[in-house]
Every structure is written in C-alpha cells, then in structure tokens.
Design a protein around this motif. Structure first.
Motif, PDB file in Angstrom:
ATOM      1  N   TYR A  37     -51.108 -36.323 -22.758  1.00 34.46           N
ATOM      2  CA  TYR A  37     -51.586 -34.951 -22.567  1.00 34.46           C
ATOM      3  C   TYR A  37     -51.032 -34.035 -23.649  1.00 34.46           C
ATOM      4  O   TYR A  37     -51.766 -33.219 -24.227  1.00 34.46           O
ATOM      5  CB  TYR A  37     -51.179 -34.447 -21.187  1.00 34.46           C
ATOM      6  N   VAL A  38     -49.749 -34.178 -23.941  1.00 35.66           N
ATOM      7  CA  VAL A  38     -49.123 -33.368 -24.989  1.00 35.66           C
ATOM      8  C   VAL A  38     -49.822 -33.609 -26.327  1.00 35.66           C
ATOM      9  O   VAL A  38     -50.123 -32.673 -27.074  1.00 35.66           O
ATOM     10  CB  VAL A  38     -47.619 -33.684 -25.102  1.00 35.66           C
ATOM     11  N   SER A  65     -54.364 -38.158 -18.218  1.00 34.81           N
ATOM     12  CA  SER A  65     -54.156 -37.094 -19.207  1.00 34.81           C
ATOM     13  C   SER A  65     -55.489 -36.562 -19.702  1.00 34.81           C
ATOM     14  O   SER A  65     -55.647 -35.349 -19.919  1.00 34.81           O
ATOM     15  CB  SER A  65     -53.331 -37.617 -20.381  1.00 34.81           C
ATOM     16  N   GLY A  66     -56.464 -37.458 -19.869  1.00 32.91           N
ATOM     17  CA  GLY A  66     -57.793 -37.007 -20.277  1.00 32.91           C
ATOM     18  C   GLY A  66     -58.439 -36.120 -19.241  1.00 32.91           C
ATOM     19  O   GLY A  66     -59.081 -35.118 -19.567  1.00 32.91           O
ATOM     20  N   PHE A 151     -64.436 -40.495 -24.841  1.00 33.08           N
ATOM     21  CA  PHE A 151     -64.826 -41.898 -24.780  1.00 33.08           C
ATOM     22  C   PHE A 151     -63.741 -42.653 -24.017  1.00 33.08           C
ATOM     23  O   PHE A 151     -62.671 -42.924 -24.557  1.00 33.08           O
ATOM     24  CB  PHE A 151     -64.978 -42.488 -26.181  1.00 33.08           C
ATOM     25  N   ASN A 152     -64.036 -42.991 -22.779  1.00 29.09           N
ATOM     26  CA  ASN A 152     -63.077 -43.711 -21.949  1.00 29.09           C
ATOM     27  C   ASN A 152     -63.272 -45.214 -22.151  1.00 29.09           C
ATOM     28  O   ASN A 152     -64.359 -45.731 -21.915  1.00 29.09           O
ATOM     29  CB  ASN A 152     -63.280 -43.320 -20.488  1.00 29.09           C
ATOM     30  N   GLU A 153     -62.215 -45.913 -22.593  1.00 30.34           N
ATOM     31  CA  GLU A 153     -62.284 -47.332 -22.944  1.00 30.34           C
ATOM     32  C   GLU A 153     -63.332 -47.554 -24.043  1.00 30.34           C
ATOM     33  O   GLU A 153     -64.331 -48.256 -23.873  1.00 30.34           O
ATOM     34  CB  GLU A 153     -62.591 -48.185 -21.720  1.00 30.34           C
ATOM     35  N   PHE A 172     -64.586 -31.138 -30.637  1.00 32.27           N
ATOM     36  CA  PHE A 172     -63.460 -32.076 -30.593  1.00 32.27           C
ATOM     37  C   PHE A 172     -63.826 -33.244 -29.692  1.00 32.27           C
ATOM     38  O   PHE A 172     -64.462 -33.051 -28.651  1.00 32.27           O
ATOM     39  CB  PHE A 172     -62.223 -31.355 -30.023  1.00 32.27           C
ATOM     40  N   TRP A 173     -63.454 -34.448 -30.106  1.00 30.63           N
ATOM     41  CA  TRP A 173     -63.645 -35.603 -29.241  1.00 30.63           C
ATOM     42  C   TRP A 173     -62.351 -36.414 -29.200  1.00 30.63           C
ATOM     43  O   TRP A 173     -61.514 -36.308 -30.088  1.00 30.63           O
ATOM     44  CB  TRP A 173     -64.823 -36.472 -29.680  1.00 30.63           C
ATOM     45  N   TRP A 174     -62.194 -37.211 -28.152  1.00 30.20           N
ATOM     46  CA  TRP A 174     -61.053 -38.116 -28.081  1.00 30.20           C
ATOM     47  C   TRP A 174     -61.483 -39.423 -27.425  1.00 30.20           C
ATOM     48  O   TRP A 174     -62.455 -39.474 -26.664  1.00 30.20           O
ATOM     49  CB  TRP A 174     -59.876 -37.482 -27.369  1.00 30.20           C
TER      50      TRP A 174
END
Length: 210
Positions: A37-38, A65-66, A151-153, A172-174
């Motif tokens: 998360y940080v 955290s996502g 994008f999870n997994e 933003f993407w993660w």
C-alpha cells in the motif's frame, strides 16, 4: 445522571460514526501500513512513475493493498474517477476479489453490494465507479477507458489485452502477481520500463497475518 434509551442510541450512533471516520482517515496516513500500500501511494505521487509492479508471494498483502488503494483513490484522491479491475476471467473474481472487497468495505463501513448479490459487475464508492472485467473476452478490454486500472494476477492476462487496457488508461495502472514464473512477456516488456516502479514482498512483510 443516567442517559435515556434514546440518548444511549444516539451516543452509540455517534461513536460508530467517529470510529468509521477514523478508519477511513487512516488510509491517508502511511504509518503502520502494508509495504504494498505504501509503495502504491508513493508511486502515484512520484512524477517519474505512471505505473507500479507488485511481485509477492501468497499472503504478502498485494491484493488487500490494491483494494485499500482503490478506496483511497475514490474517497481522497479523485471522487469521480473510473477504475477498472482486470483478471483472467470474470468468474475468477468470485473466487478472490469478491471476498476481499466485501471484507474491506465492511471494515470501512461503506455501502457493500457483495453480501446479497450473486454477481457484482460494477459498483460505486462515493461517486466513483469500479468495474470488474474478465480478460477471457478480449473485446471487453477494447474501448474500456478508465482513469486507473488494476491487473490482478497479471501473469494470467495476455499481452494483447494488457496493451489495449494500458493504452486506454488515462492516469495510473498497477499490476500484481505471484513471482512463480521465470519467463513471461511481462518481464520482457514491462519490468524493464523506467516509468514502472517495482516492489517485491513475501508473507514476512505482512505483519497483519497470524
């Protein structure tokens, strides 16, 4: 002086509201938070990064955290944003993210559609919209513009779908994944980018598990 029943009810309501507000405000602080998360919060504010890569073993806190990051975005960053969440198939959301969202929305005392509905394809946190999109239907990713994408997994998502989504992600993407792969398109094309931050964690980094 003793309180009346009505006054006790009102006191309990005020205490519950205070506790809810304190839990929500805790999302703003980075103290005592999972490293994932940080990292997401710091990457979002860093102008050098437009995306983030989270590699971690099971129970490292990546997905929780996502989810918390999504709640933060909706309530404290951009109250009218559009967030799309991607997994390999839509059906797989029911196996994982449904429970995670249900738990965290309850924790923060937010409206929770995951208790009674058999399917939740999209829902709102405040005025922001969160949509679940399964990547088994490539066309679903085409044209699905968003402000933020999760994008999870990501190891189970095709490169073609990933490209289509990131092209349409405005801010933003993660992506998170369990680093059980040694050879993958993501490592060759994304991990090498200078604008993508990186964090690797294990369950030892998650102080909130038993």
């Amino acid at each position: 002086m003793s309180l009346t029943d009505q006054e006790l009810i009102e006191l309990e309501r005020l205490v519950a509201e205070r506790d809810r507000d304190n839990r929500l405000k805790s999302l703003i602080s980075l103290e005592n938070k999972n490293p994932n998360y940080v990292h997401l919060r710091e990457s979002l504010e860093d102008p050098n990064f437009s995306a983030s890569e989270l590699a971690g073993s099971s129970r490292s806190g990546k997905t929780y955290s996502g989810v918390d990051f999504i709640i933060f975005l909706c309530l404290f960053k951009e109250p009218t944003c559009v967030i799309n969440v991607y997994r390999e198939t839509y059906a797989s959301f029911k196996e994982t993210l449904y429970d995670d969202f249900k738990t965290r929305l309850d924790y923060f005392s937010l409206p929770n559609p995951f208790h009674n509905a058999m399917e939740v394809k999209s829902f709102r946190i405040g005025r922001s919209k969160i949509t679940f999109i399964g990547c088994d239907k490539v066309s679903r990713a085409h044209g699905a513009g968003c402000d933020y994408a999760f994008f999870n997994e990501v190891m189970h998502i095709s490169q073609g779908v990933f490209k289509q989504v990131t092209m349409r992600c405005r801010k933003f993407w993660w992506a998170d994944y369990n680093p059980s792969f040694t050879d993958h398109w993501f490592f060759d094309t994304v991990s090498k980018r200078n604008d993508v931050s990186f964090l690797r964690t294990t369950f030892l980094d998650n102080e909130f598990i038993p």
